[in-house]
Write an enzyme that holds these catalytic residues in place. Structure first.
Site, PDB file in Angstrom:
ATOM      1  N   THR A  47       0.828  -1.203   0.000  1.00  0.00           N
ATOM      2  CA  THR A  47       0.000   0.000   0.000  1.00  0.00           C
ATOM      3  C   THR A  47       0.862   1.253   0.000  1.00  0.00           C
ATOM      4  OG1 THR A  47      -1.641  -1.211   1.294  1.00  0.00           O
ATOM      5  CG2 THR A  47      -1.890   1.173   1.188  1.00  0.00           C
ATOM      6  N   THR A  48       1.943   1.241   0.773  1.00  0.00           N
ATOM      7  CA  THR A  48       2.845   2.389   0.826  1.00  0.00           C
ATOM      8  C   THR A  48       3.478   2.664  -0.530  1.00  0.00           C
ATOM      9  OG1 THR A  48       3.303   1.866   3.139  1.00  0.00           O
ATOM     10  CG2 THR A  48       4.831   3.362   2.061  1.00  0.00           C
ATOM     11  N   TYR A 112     -13.755  -5.395   0.869  1.00  0.00           N
ATOM     12  CA  TYR A 112     -14.983  -4.866   0.275  1.00  0.00           C
ATOM     13  C   TYR A 112     -16.110  -5.894   0.219  1.00  0.00           C
ATOM     14  CZ  TYR A 112     -18.100  -2.087  -2.622  1.00  0.00           C
ATOM     15  OH  TYR A 112     -19.194  -1.385  -3.087  1.00  0.00           O
ATOM     16  N   TYR A 138      -1.993 -10.407   5.132  1.00  0.00           N
ATOM     17  CA  TYR A 138      -2.047  -8.996   5.526  1.00  0.00           C
ATOM     18  C   TYR A 138      -3.397  -8.759   6.192  1.00  0.00           C
ATOM     19  CZ  TYR A 138      -1.404  -3.893   5.007  1.00  0.00           C
ATOM     20  OH  TYR A 138      -1.257  -2.548   5.224  1.00  0.00           O
ATOM     21  N   ARG A 143      -8.990  -1.406   6.602  1.00  0.00           N
ATOM     22  CA  ARG A 143      -8.997  -1.272   5.144  1.00  0.00           C
ATOM     23  C   ARG A 143      -9.903  -2.308   4.479  1.00  0.00           C
ATOM     24  NH1 ARG A 143      -5.220   2.173   2.913  1.00  0.00           N
ATOM     25  NH2 ARG A 143      -3.372   2.686   4.190  1.00  0.00           N
ATOM     26  N   LYS A 166       1.127 -10.044   8.640  1.00  0.00           N
ATOM     27  CA  LYS A 166       1.331  -8.634   8.964  1.00  0.00           C
ATOM     28  C   LYS A 166       0.083  -8.210   9.704  1.00  0.00           C
ATOM     29  CE  LYS A 166       1.924  -3.965   7.180  1.00  0.00           C
ATOM     30  NZ  LYS A 166       2.013  -3.071   5.998  1.00  0.00           N
ATOM     31  N   ILE A 209       6.742  -4.813   9.587  1.00  0.00           N
ATOM     32  CA  ILE A 209       6.711  -4.180   8.272  1.00  0.00           C
ATOM     33  C   ILE A 209       6.237  -2.762   8.543  1.00  0.00           C
ATOM     34  CG2 ILE A 209       5.659  -4.168   5.980  1.00  0.00           C
ATOM     35  CD1 ILE A 209       5.369  -7.196   6.193  1.00  0.00           C
TER      36      ILE A 209
END
Length: 292
Positions: A47-48, A112, A138, A143, A166, A209
């Site tokens: 994402t970063t 989603y 993750y 999110r 993560k 992370i």
């Protein structure tokens, strides 16, 4: 033999030029810089790294640059790969075979569509059976919209081919504590919420992370090493010192503030992020830089 994940992994930003083009030379410099400062490895296309707004050609270019840096330096490479489509994610994971330097894939809990927890387990079980590389789940419910209980996290930990998580739940909650208590040997819990990294390491996390570790990388690596070595007083002091920086760097949507600070410090050629992200406000950037 599956890799063992320990230490600091920096999820690299994707540097752009002033006109929004990929800046591969700056990316390569960042990769070597964080490894020099003590990172055990790098996460590409997270994402970063703004993976969602990179073209396929840009994603391949990023992987080529970062894989070369990790190969030259003997560092681990984790690659973000995954969506809320199981079949498409399986294809992405198989495609990672083209980069033999990849140690693992960071694969997000389906977002989603909000599948059941049983559906999440089925998703990852299929992916792990088809992937070219081991998986790191993750877990980031703010999110994805999908919270996972401790029992589900431990079930995922038992799936062959899943080597870690993560963990970025915005807290050290009951499910986190129970997961840490019950996790099997060899399953790496990596802190993923930067402000909560030190408390999670205190519970026994294998590393982190941490996007904040673009700045003051050596101190983040030192904090992780201190917790792992049992030097609690030193680790706790470092955690307290670094938490305000993490909070400042996430004061606006990631990675806008990180890029603003890096640009202000001369580390990347521009602070540009791609829409729908907006560049961070100058006062926010200045507040973060003051803590670097």
């Amino acid at each position: 033999m599956e890799p063992s994940l320990q230490g600091l992994y920096v999820p690299l930003v994707t540097p752009f030029t002033d006109d929004g083009e990929l800046a591969p030379e700056a990316l390569e410099k960042l990769a070597h810089g964080v490894i020099d400062a003590g990172a055990a490895g790098i996460v590409a296309l997270g994402t970063t790294g703004e993976h969602a707004t990179l073209t396929a050609a840009e994603r391949h270019a990023v992987l080529d640059v970062v894989a070369r840096a990790c190969r030259e330096r003997g560092a681990a490479l984790i690659v973000g790969a995954g969506s809320n489509d199981t079949a498409r994610t399986a294809r992405e994971l198989r495609d990672l075979a083209a980069w033999p330097d990849v140690s693992a894939a960071l694969t997000v809990v389906p977002y989603y569509t909000r599948p059941s927890e049983e559906g999440v387990v089925a998703h990852f079980t299929r992916l792990a059976s088809e992937s070219a590389v081991p998986l790191v789940v993750y877990n980031i419910p703010y999110r994805t919209g999908r919270t996972l209980g401790a029992a589900t996290l431990l079930e995922l930990a038992s799936v062959p081919g899943i080597i870690g998580v993560k963990h970025a739940v915005g807290a050290v909650d009951q499910d986190t504590v129970l997961m840490m208590a019950g996790r099997p040997a060899g399953f790496a819990v990596l802190a993923g919420d930067d402000v909560f990294a030190s408390p999670l390491l205190a519970l026994g996390a294998a590393g982190g992370i941490l996007a904040s570790a673009h700045l003051r990388t050596a101190e983040f690596a030192e904090m992780i090493g201190a917790w792992q070595a049992g030097r609690a007083a030193q680790a706790r002091e470092l955690g307290h010192r670094l938490a305000p920086l993490s909070a400042a760097l996430f004061a606006e949507p990631n990675p806008a503030v990180i890029k603003g600070a890096q640009h202000a410090l001369g580390q990347i050629p521009s602070p540009v992020v791609r829409l729908p992200l907006l560049a961070a406000r100058q006062d926010t950037v200045s507040a973060a830089v003051s803590l670097c």
